[in-house]
Design a protein around this motif. Structure first.
Motif, PDB file in Angstrom:
ATOM      1  N   ASN A  37       0.873  -1.163  -0.031  1.00  0.00           N
ATOM      2  CA  ASN A  37       0.063   0.109  -0.044  1.00  0.00           C
ATOM      3  C   ASN A  37       0.778   1.184   0.033  1.00  0.00           C
ATOM      4  O   ASN A  37       1.927   1.200   0.747  1.00  0.00           O
ATOM      5  N   CYS A  38       0.508   2.420  -0.863  1.00  0.00           N
ATOM      6  CA  CYS A  38       1.210   3.396  -0.727  1.00  0.00           C
ATOM      7  C   CYS A  38       1.263   4.065   0.595  1.00  0.00           C
ATOM      8  O   CYS A  38      -0.180   4.221   1.150  1.00  0.00           O
ATOM      9  N   GLY A  70      -2.687   5.109   0.378  1.00  0.00           N
ATOM     10  CA  GLY A  70      -3.088   3.779   0.739  1.00  0.00           C
ATOM     11  C   GLY A  70      -3.356   2.790  -0.130  1.00  0.00           C
ATOM     12  O   GLY A  70      -3.798   1.822  -0.092  1.00  0.00           O
ATOM     13  N   THR A  71      -3.360   3.671  -1.644  1.00  0.00           N
ATOM     14  CA  THR A  71      -3.638   2.443  -2.819  1.00  0.00           C
ATOM     15  C   THR A  71      -2.766   1.171  -2.900  1.00  0.00           C
ATOM     16  O   THR A  71      -1.621   1.512  -2.588  1.00  0.00           O
ATOM     17  N   CYS A  86       2.760   5.060  -4.557  1.00  0.00           N
ATOM     18  CA  CYS A  86       1.746   4.858  -5.817  1.00  0.00           C
ATOM     19  C   CYS A  86       2.513   5.955  -6.772  1.00  0.00           C
ATOM     20  O   CYS A  86       3.015   6.801  -6.661  1.00  0.00           O
ATOM     21  N   ASP A  87       1.943   5.799  -8.341  1.00  0.00           N
ATOM     22  CA  ASP A  87       2.611   6.549  -9.109  1.00  0.00           C
ATOM     23  C   ASP A  87       1.966   7.931  -8.873  1.00  0.00           C
ATOM     24  O   ASP A  87       2.618   8.957  -9.174  1.00  0.00           O
ATOM     25  N   GLU A  88       0.873   8.374  -8.717  1.00  0.00           N
ATOM     26  CA  GLU A  88       0.306   9.560  -8.404  1.00  0.00           C
ATOM     27  C   GLU A  88       1.134  10.339  -7.370  1.00  0.00           C
ATOM     28  O   GLU A  88       1.497  11.503  -7.410  1.00  0.00           O
ATOM     29  N   CYS A  89       1.316   9.549  -6.186  1.00  0.00           N
ATOM     30  CA  CYS A  89       1.829  10.251  -4.959  1.00  0.00           C
ATOM     31  C   CYS A  89       3.504  10.348  -5.288  1.00  0.00           C
ATOM     32  O   CYS A  89       3.976  11.593  -4.835  1.00  0.00           O
ATOM     33  N   GLN A  90       3.902   9.566  -5.794  1.00  0.00           N
ATOM     34  CA  GLN A  90       5.355   9.677  -6.330  1.00  0.00           C
ATOM     35  C   GLN A  90       5.612  10.974  -7.182  1.00  0.00           C
ATOM     36  O   GLN A  90       6.513  11.671  -6.945  1.00  0.00           O
TER      37      GLN A  90
END
Length: 78
Positions: free
Chosen positions: A4-5, A9-10, A19-23
């Motif tokens: 999980n990110c 949490g995704t 995750c890619d978006e949070c990165q």
């Protein structure tokens, strides 16, 4: 390995724990800090937060993870 990110949490397969978006958001914030420090070296965490809008906890995390180097010279806030 799927985890999980640690921000949203995704599920993600990235080794970074993000995750890619949070990165992508994380890289944008880090770039913002580095650009600010280029023009304002020796700034305090509070000043970096005030000028960039990046959360102080995240700035401290970047420092712990050696994302950028802090100097021994300290600029005091007015």
């Amino acid at each position: 390995m799927v985890t999980n990110c640690y921000i949203c949490g995704t599920l993600t397969k990235n080794n970074s724990g993000l995750c890619d978006e949070c990165q992508e958001k994380n890289q944008h914030k880090l770039r913002k800090i580095k650009d600010f420090l280029w023009d304002h070296p020796n700034s305090t965490i509070q000043k970096i937060h005030r000028e960039t809008g990046v959360d102080e906890k995240l700035i401290r995390r970047y420092i712990r993870e050696d994302k950028f180097i802090i100097s021994n010279v300290i600029e005091y806030d007015d």
